[in-house]
Design an enzyme around this catalytic site. Structure first.
Site, mmCIF file in Angstrom:
data_model
loop_
_atom_site.group_PDB
_atom_site.id
_atom_site.type_symbol
_atom_site.label_atom_id
_atom_site.label_comp_id
_atom_site.label_asym_id
_atom_site.label_seq_id
_atom_site.Cartn_x
_atom_site.Cartn_y
_atom_site.Cartn_z
ATOM 1 N N ASN A 52 9.466 -1.593 -23.256
ATOM 2 C CA ASN A 52 10.602 -2.080 -24.032
ATOM 3 C C ASN A 52 10.288 -3.396 -24.732
ATOM 4 O O ASN A 52 10.569 -3.585 -25.910
ATOM 5 C CB ASN A 52 11.822 -2.271 -23.119
ATOM 6 C CG ASN A 52 12.495 -0.960 -22.773
ATOM 7 O OD1 ASN A 52 12.258 0.056 -23.450
ATOM 8 N ND2 ASN A 52 13.316 -0.944 -21.756
ATOM 9 N N ASP A 105 -11.948 -8.357 23.786
ATOM 10 C CA ASP A 105 -11.516 -7.637 22.589
ATOM 11 C C ASP A 105 -11.432 -8.534 21.359
ATOM 12 O O ASP A 105 -11.245 -8.040 20.243
ATOM 13 C CB ASP A 105 -10.128 -6.996 22.820
ATOM 14 C CG ASP A 105 -10.163 -5.884 23.843
ATOM 15 O OD1 ASP A 105 -11.028 -5.002 23.722
ATOM 16 O OD2 ASP A 105 -9.339 -5.901 24.772
ATOM 17 N N ASP A 123 -6.314 -6.240 24.243
ATOM 18 C CA ASP A 123 -5.499 -7.285 24.881
ATOM 19 C C ASP A 123 -6.308 -8.233 25.757
ATOM 20 O O ASP A 123 -5.755 -9.136 26.383
ATOM 21 C CB ASP A 123 -4.381 -6.654 25.726
ATOM 22 C CG ASP A 123 -4.919 -5.753 26.842
ATOM 23 O OD1 ASP A 123 -6.165 -5.602 26.946
ATOM 24 O OD2 ASP A 123 -4.111 -5.199 27.597
ATOM 25 N N ASP A 139 -8.800 0.698 23.352
ATOM 26 C CA ASP A 139 -9.230 0.977 24.713
ATOM 27 C C ASP A 139 -8.293 2.046 25.266
ATOM 28 O O ASP A 139 -7.221 2.285 24.705
ATOM 29 C CB ASP A 139 -9.148 -0.323 25.533
ATOM 30 C CG ASP A 139 -9.781 -0.180 26.910
ATOM 31 O OD1 ASP A 139 -10.346 0.894 27.193
ATOM 32 O OD2 ASP A 139 -9.697 -1.130 27.692
ATOM 33 N N ASP A 181 17.438 -7.592 -12.844
ATOM 34 C CA ASP A 181 16.843 -8.252 -11.674
ATOM 35 C C ASP A 181 17.567 -7.905 -10.381
ATOM 36 O O ASP A 181 16.950 -7.787 -9.315
ATOM 37 C CB ASP A 181 16.854 -9.783 -11.851
ATOM 38 C CG ASP A 181 15.636 -10.270 -12.627
ATOM 39 O OD1 ASP A 181 14.768 -9.426 -12.938
ATOM 40 O OD2 ASP A 181 15.560 -11.470 -12.924
#
Length: 839
Positions: free
Chosen positions: A655, A591, A587, A328, A684
């Site tokens: 790998n 809406d 809001d 809006d 990791d």
């Protein structure tokens, strides 16, 4: 008589329930409410922090691969191989602890965000209205409701004024339901229980007081939620899950095949099982859930600093995909501060009587707080007329008007203001002067022309009318045969810097479309002010008369949708979603359907409860620049999550695949199970810091998009590249350097870790890796991993890990291979992203 079940509460009046629940029209005392809350489900179902932590910790080891690995380790311990048991258990526990602390921090951030946007309810405690967290509402409380409020419990009405409730979430009925006081038959169906308010529904218009009969799982909504417990996945979540399963299938097939072949070749059963499981752990994307959660929570934390509250964590990825924002104009394009430009009669002249009517109407309004009435209440009115309110018909989105009845000691006046067309439709006369009132018909065309003139000048005009009444009560039926009094002229200045903000959105490849209830002339004026030349404006009536198929095409070229009805917003958003990934920002009550329909729903901190509840994000400021920052953070989160996927599908997978194949060609295992797990453990640490890594501007300049084909192409290209260098390593160690088992395993161990660490720096940017600065923690932990990897073979406990010191020549060969890998991988990466990203 037995006390009836709360599920049949509509068959008794409020006095009955006040007695049964030890409550009253003024509600409970605070002490009584606290005592009831301690016994309620809301209090009982929350685990303590310690219980949550214990569950989270053990959750790190619940994957089938981890459980199988732990089982194999315990079997190995039973057979007496204590050295391997200690090393592998240490690695497994350390990995679990690492993920535990990262996810624990992430969950703390989420809890903080949820507390910032928790719903509030107005409740009578100790005879006074106070605002509390809706989760703390208890049976016996008396709640006060106004338009926009979410209903937190199943309640019985004890007072109602023109109360309309949206019950679509329960009944499927799209139109609001009129509620009133009544005593109903126990068999009354859900949609006809006019004396009840149900959890999960919301007030559309009017006001009410209600007694809480049931909360939590005892409500109708609670029962439904328990039985369905649905969790909707975002596009990114589904893509992540599907890709995880894809990798897992490859991993399991390869691991089981390797195990069977090694057993056929009469290798140790325990060693072969541990090797296969270690391979599975090494190849499987076991960190993917943790990386995704950590990346999103880190993004949520950064977005909070940018004044964006993330309500639904998984939606961060969707925000990164947004390429169209619908909003809006009020408060986003304009300042959102309504200014009264003038209050004029039918001819456009300032008029004190019209001003007095407008002031009375706004001052006595109680149903729906709004900026127009707030502005009118500030008018300085000089009058000797005393007045008191005798009735109100609250505003709703069907009538689009508000009526107030007052008594001035000499007469009763009904005053109605609202949308010009709706006001004009209920008027039969027009006030020409203080003494002259005429039939309105001859004046209608002049009034409509005046209304259009106001709009062309950028002013929003609403109508106001009145009539003298005899009755001391009013209803909607009284809104007839009114006298048109004049116009209330409003203006909402364009927000300073909005044009710059729109340009920033354009740079991010995010379009902007405005959806407003204002008339086409006002909309056009706004469009021109924000730099849209020759704006294409589509009105609500045109949307209504356009077929769905035609609308899909028409919305693409539309800049502003004007004179739009609330129910049309959803249709517009659904049409736009055929072409765009749409964010909708709103809001108000009107809406909510559009917020739910959009890919990303956005609301603001001071929005009505139902709008905030529906939204994925809540802005602490109704400012598009805040949203620009939010979109950038969403894209950073998206990008950092993809980095781990690229790592796992590139070097790591390559790998592990090479190690698996080599195990079939060698008389010994190319890497021991504990070495594979140790490699996984060392890498990791830096991998987990990907969530907070820096992101190049080049990766933020367009919406992110989950593309499985793109990732598979990456996997093929970089998996082959990684395997080529593994073959080079294999040939060099076995045929050039002619090393024995331990040195071979050590050399491959070092090469594998270094390539995994360096590929992280290479694929984290689409540019040459030395042109992009990595995150601080990623760099530090990668550097420490590098030093540790090179040092491990020379440490006193290296033999326990199956590692042995490498001669300088061997180490130089390995580092040479890794250097060549870095150079070629970087060149390949630049080519790959240039070729596939431009598509």
């Amino acid at each position: 008589m037995e006390t009836p079940t709360p599920n049949l509460f509509w068959q008794f009046d409020s006095n009955y329930w006040f007695q049964k629940l030890n409550s009253s029209p003024t509600g409970l005392t605070q002490n009584a409410a606290d005592a009831i809350f301690l016994k309620s489900d809301n209090h009982k179902k929350n685990d303590s922090s310690l219980v949550k932590d214990v569950k989270l910790f053990f959750g790190q080891f619940k994957s089938p691969l981890m459980l199988l690995l732990i089982g194999a380790v315990l079997l190995s311990a039973f057979l007496g191989d204590t050295s391997d048991v200690v090393i592998i258990l240490f690695i497994v526990l350390s990995t679990g602890l690492l993920s535990f602390f990262q996810e624990r921090n992430a969950s703390k951030i989420v809890e903080k965000l949820q507390s910032l946007i928790s719903l509030k309810s107005s409740v009578f405690r100790d005879g006074k209205i106070v605002e509390i967290n809706s989760k703390n509402v208890v049976v016996g409380d008396v709640l006060a409701f106004k338009a926009g409020d979410m209903i937190p419990a199943d309640c019985l009405l004890i007072d109602a004024n023109e109360l309309f409730v949206n019950e679509a979430s329960l009944t499927g009925e799209s139109y609001p339901t009129l509620k009133s006081l009544a005593v109903l038959d126990e068999k009354t169906e859900l949609s006809k229980r006019i004396n009840c308010l149900f959890e999960g529904t919301n007030i559309v218009s009017g006001s009410a007081k209600a007694l809480v009969i049931a909360t939590g799982n005892d409500t109708i909504f609670g029962n439904i939620a328990q039985s369905t417990n649905k969790k909707f996945e975002t596009t990114f979540e589904k893509g992540i899950k599907d890709f995880g399963y894809f990798l897992m299938k490859i991993t399991l097939v390869l691991s089981i095949s390797i195990l069977i072949i090694n057993l056929i070749n009469h290798k140790s059963a325990i060693e072969s099982a541990l090797f296969a499981l270690a391979l599975a752990v090494g190849m499987a994307p076991e960190l993917l859930p943790a990386i995704t959660t950590i990346a999103m929570s880190a993004g949520a934390k950064r977005m909070l600093e940018k004044k964006v509250i993330v309500k639904k964590l998984a939606s961060i990825q969707n925000l990164g995909e947004v390429n169209l924002l619908c909003t809006d104009k009020t408060g986003t394009i304009t300042d959102g501060i309504i200014e009264i430009s003038g209050i004029v009669n039918s001819f456009g002249q300032e008029n004190d009587y019209v001003k007095q009517l407008a002031f009375w109407n706004a001052t006595f309004e109680t149903g729906y707080s709004n900026p127009i009435d707030d502005a009118l209440k500030k008018l300085k009115i000089v009058t000797n007329i005393s007045s008191k309110k005798i009735g109100e018909v609250p505003y709703d989105f069907i009538r689009k008007r508000l009526s107030i009845a007052i008594n001035t000691e000499t007469e009763n006046i009904l005053i109605t203001k609202g949308a010009f067309t709706q006001i004009l439709s209920i008027c039969t006369k027009i006030k020409i002067s203080d003494t002259i009132i005429e039939e309105i018909t001859p004046h209608k065309s002049a009034l409509e022309k005046k209304f259009e003139e106001f709009g062309t000048n950028g002013l929003r005009a609403i109508g106001i009318c009145y009539k003298i009444i005899i009755s001391n009560t009013i209803s909607k039926n009284d809104e007839t045969e009114m006298i048109f009094a004049g116009f209330i002229l409003l203006q909402d200045p364009i927000k300073v810097g909005i044009i710059d903000t729109i340009n920033e959105l354009k740079k991010l490849k995010v379009g902007l479309k405005i959806i407003t209830g204002d008339n086409k002339n006002v909309a056009k004026s706004i469009a021109l002010k924000i730099g849209i030349t020759n704006p294409f404006i589509l009105s609500g009536s045109e949307v209504f008369n356009t077929s769905t198929a035609a609308l899909y095409q028409l919305v693409k070229k539309t800049h502003i949708f004007a004179e739009v009805e609330p129910q049309q917003k959803e249709r517009i958003i659904l049409a736009l979603k055929k072409t765009y990934t749409v964010a909708y920002m709103g809001d108000g009550i009107n809406d909510v359907s559009a917020i739910n329909a959009a890919d990303v729903g956005i609301s603001v901190e001071n929005a009505v409860d139902v709008a905030r509840e529906a939204a994925d994000f809540v802005l602490m400021e109704k400012n598009l620049m805040v949203l620009v920052d939010g979109i950038i953070e969403g894209r950073k989160t998206f990008s950092n999550t993809l980095k781990y996927i690229f790592i796992n599908t590139g070097s790591t997978f390559g790998n592990m695949f090479s190690v698996a194949i080599a195990s079939l060609l060698l008389p010994f295992l190319p890497m021991m199970p504990k070495q594979i797990l140790l490699m996984n453990f060392i890498t990791d640490f830096p991998f987990l810091t990907v969530a907070s890594d820096n992101v190049d501007e080049q990766q933020l300049d367009r919406p992110g998009k989950w593309d499985l084909k793109f990732i598979r192409n990456y996997m093929i290209v970089f998996g082959i590249h990684s395997s080529i260098f593994d073959i080079i390593t294999f040939v060099t160690l076995l045929y050039v350097l002619k090393v024995k088992e331990s040195e071979f395993q050590t050399g491959w161990f070092i090469e594998s870790i270094l390539t995994e660490l360096f590929i992280l720096f290479i694929i984290r940017t689409h540019k040459n890796f030395f042109k992009s600065k990595p995150g601080k923690y990623l760099f530090i932990l990668s550097f420490l991993g590098l030093i540790l990897t090179l040092a491990l073979p020379y440490l006193p406990f290296a033999p326990n890990l199956g590692l042995s010191p490498l001669p300088i020549l061997n180490l130089c060969y390995i580092l040479g291979i890794v250097t060549l890998y870095i150079i070629t991988a970087d060149l390949l990466k630049v080519w790959f992203f240039k070729k596939y990203r431009s598509k």
